[in-house]
Write a protein that holds these residues in place. Sequence first.
Motif, PDB file in Angstrom:
ATOM      1  N   ILE A  56      -0.131  -5.982   2.616  1.00  0.00           N
ATOM      2  CA  ILE A  56      -0.824  -5.166   3.520  1.00  0.00           C
ATOM      3  C   ILE A  56      -0.356  -5.565   4.938  1.00  0.00           C
ATOM      4  O   ILE A  56      -0.664  -4.597   5.751  1.00  0.00           O
ATOM      5  CB  ILE A  56      -2.353  -6.002   3.163  1.00  0.00           C
ATOM      6  N   LYS A  57       0.233  -6.607   5.237  1.00  0.00           N
ATOM      7  CA  LYS A  57       0.697  -6.772   6.581  1.00  0.00           C
ATOM      8  C   LYS A  57       1.769  -5.805   7.024  1.00  0.00           C
ATOM      9  O   LYS A  57       1.600  -5.558   8.261  1.00  0.00           O
ATOM     10  CB  LYS A  57       1.051  -8.257   6.637  1.00  0.00           C
ATOM     11  N   GLY A  58       2.370  -5.589   6.064  1.00  0.00           N
ATOM     12  CA  GLY A  58       3.495  -4.471   6.180  1.00  0.00           C
ATOM     13  C   GLY A  58       3.081  -3.164   6.745  1.00  0.00           C
ATOM     14  O   GLY A  58       3.790  -2.354   7.407  1.00  0.00           O
ATOM     15  N   VAL A  59       1.949  -2.707   6.300  1.00  0.00           N
ATOM     16  CA  VAL A  59       1.190  -1.450   6.805  1.00  0.00           C
ATOM     17  C   VAL A  59       1.299  -1.321   8.399  1.00  0.00           C
ATOM     18  O   VAL A  59       1.422  -0.285   9.011  1.00  0.00           O
ATOM     19  CB  VAL A  59      -0.181  -1.262   6.272  1.00  0.00           C
ATOM     20  N   PHE A  60       1.124  -2.485   9.177  1.00  0.00           N
ATOM     21  CA  PHE A  60       1.054  -2.528  10.343  1.00  0.00           C
ATOM     22  C   PHE A  60       2.448  -2.754  11.248  1.00  0.00           C
ATOM     23  O   PHE A  60       2.744  -2.601  12.335  1.00  0.00           O
ATOM     24  CB  PHE A  60       0.093  -3.446  11.257  1.00  0.00           C
ATOM     25  N   THR A  61       3.277  -3.840  10.302  1.00  0.00           N
ATOM     26  CA  THR A  61       4.367  -4.350  10.831  1.00  0.00           C
ATOM     27  C   THR A  61       5.643  -3.697  10.418  1.00  0.00           C
ATOM     28  O   THR A  61       6.801  -3.982  11.127  1.00  0.00           O
ATOM     29  CB  THR A  61       4.399  -5.863  10.525  1.00  0.00           C
ATOM     30  N   SER A  62       5.740  -2.945   9.517  1.00  0.00           N
ATOM     31  CA  SER A  62       6.953  -2.388   9.182  1.00  0.00           C
ATOM     32  C   SER A  62       7.394  -1.439  10.213  1.00  0.00           C
ATOM     33  O   SER A  62       6.677  -0.757  10.856  1.00  0.00           O
ATOM     34  CB  SER A  62       6.552  -1.392   7.905  1.00  0.00           C
ATOM     35  N   PRO A  63       8.740  -1.230  10.139  1.00  0.00           N
ATOM     36  CA  PRO A  63       9.510  -0.375  11.359  1.00  0.00           C
ATOM     37  C   PRO A  63       8.860   1.118  11.079  1.00  0.00           C
ATOM     38  O   PRO A  63       8.870   1.822   9.894  1.00  0.00           O
ATOM     39  CB  PRO A  63      10.975  -0.658  10.903  1.00  0.00           C
ATOM     40  N   TRP A  64       8.919   1.889  12.335  1.00  0.00           N
ATOM     41  CA  TRP A  64       8.609   3.290  12.138  1.00  0.00           C
ATOM     42  C   TRP A  64       9.592   4.336  11.548  1.00  0.00           C
ATOM     43  O   TRP A  64      10.813   3.767  11.893  1.00  0.00           O
ATOM     44  CB  TRP A  64       7.997   3.775  13.542  1.00  0.00           C
TER      45      TRP A  64
END
Length: 313
Positions: A56-64
């Motif tokens: 879930i953290k990756g929803v906000f931290t993954s690269p654009w």
Amino acid sequence: MKKSKKKGFRPGYDRATQFQLHTLMLPGTILMLMFSVVPLFGLLLAFKNYKVIEGIKGVFTSPWYGFQNFKIIFGNFDFRRMLTNTLGINLIGNLVGILAAIGFALFINEISRARFKSVVQTVTYMPHFISWVVFGSIVITLLSGDGGLFNQILLKLGVIKTPIVFMAQPRYFWAIAILSNLVKELGWSTILYTAAISGVDQELYEAADLDGASRIQKMRYVTLPSIKGTIVIMIIFAVAGIMNNNFDQIFVLQNPFNIERSEVIDTYIYKVGMQQLQFGMAAAVNIFKSILAIILLGMANFVSNKLTDNGLF
């Protein structure tokens, strides 16, 4: 002496009652927030290079990722086929379904015996409550090339000489999907139309009888104009939902042999998102569907307002 009114008091307003009502509504509000509002953050995945291992953290931290997911979807050689199947099944299905529902509602309205009318409505409503897992299995069995009832009837009538495996022939899938959905949902889809017909002023029918109108003429000149608003609203809803197939139905009836004509956007989203775990691509397709649905809704409402002076807004 006049009683002084309390400051901020409004007639008919009781804070205790309002608190109880809001408390009663609270569980539904929480569920709506959890399943309708919170998941909207997942739309960010359409613009990100998201990996499942990021959680879930990756929803906000993954690269654009920009619009790369959209480019991949639109560049897919299967996308045009999926879009054609989605629009084809829904356009023809909605056209046939709405006309059949209106006609069936008119037929029910002409039944004079209350008990017989109740029986007809009950029998035609029942398939709606059968899951597509069960109903789809019945359809597959009836169309089976190995002893299927439909093949047996065609053989007896001499229409065919050898059994046809309908579910393995892509060219038959649209017809199977449209007709099976019509059989299952016809009775249920007439509810709004029969309710609208029941609200028609009976004096109009009495006036038509005095003028010597037949039943067909009363349907044409009294019933249909009186329920025009309901028909228009249902058409607008149908146009707005034209990108949404009945996933359960398509998924049950789909197989590797008919996938050429059965692969629609909803099944593609399921396969890409749930089986291949490409959530970014699945979110991109969902955004495309939503934008197109809003555009179709606005267009349908605009045309309806211009032609019939009836619309949603």
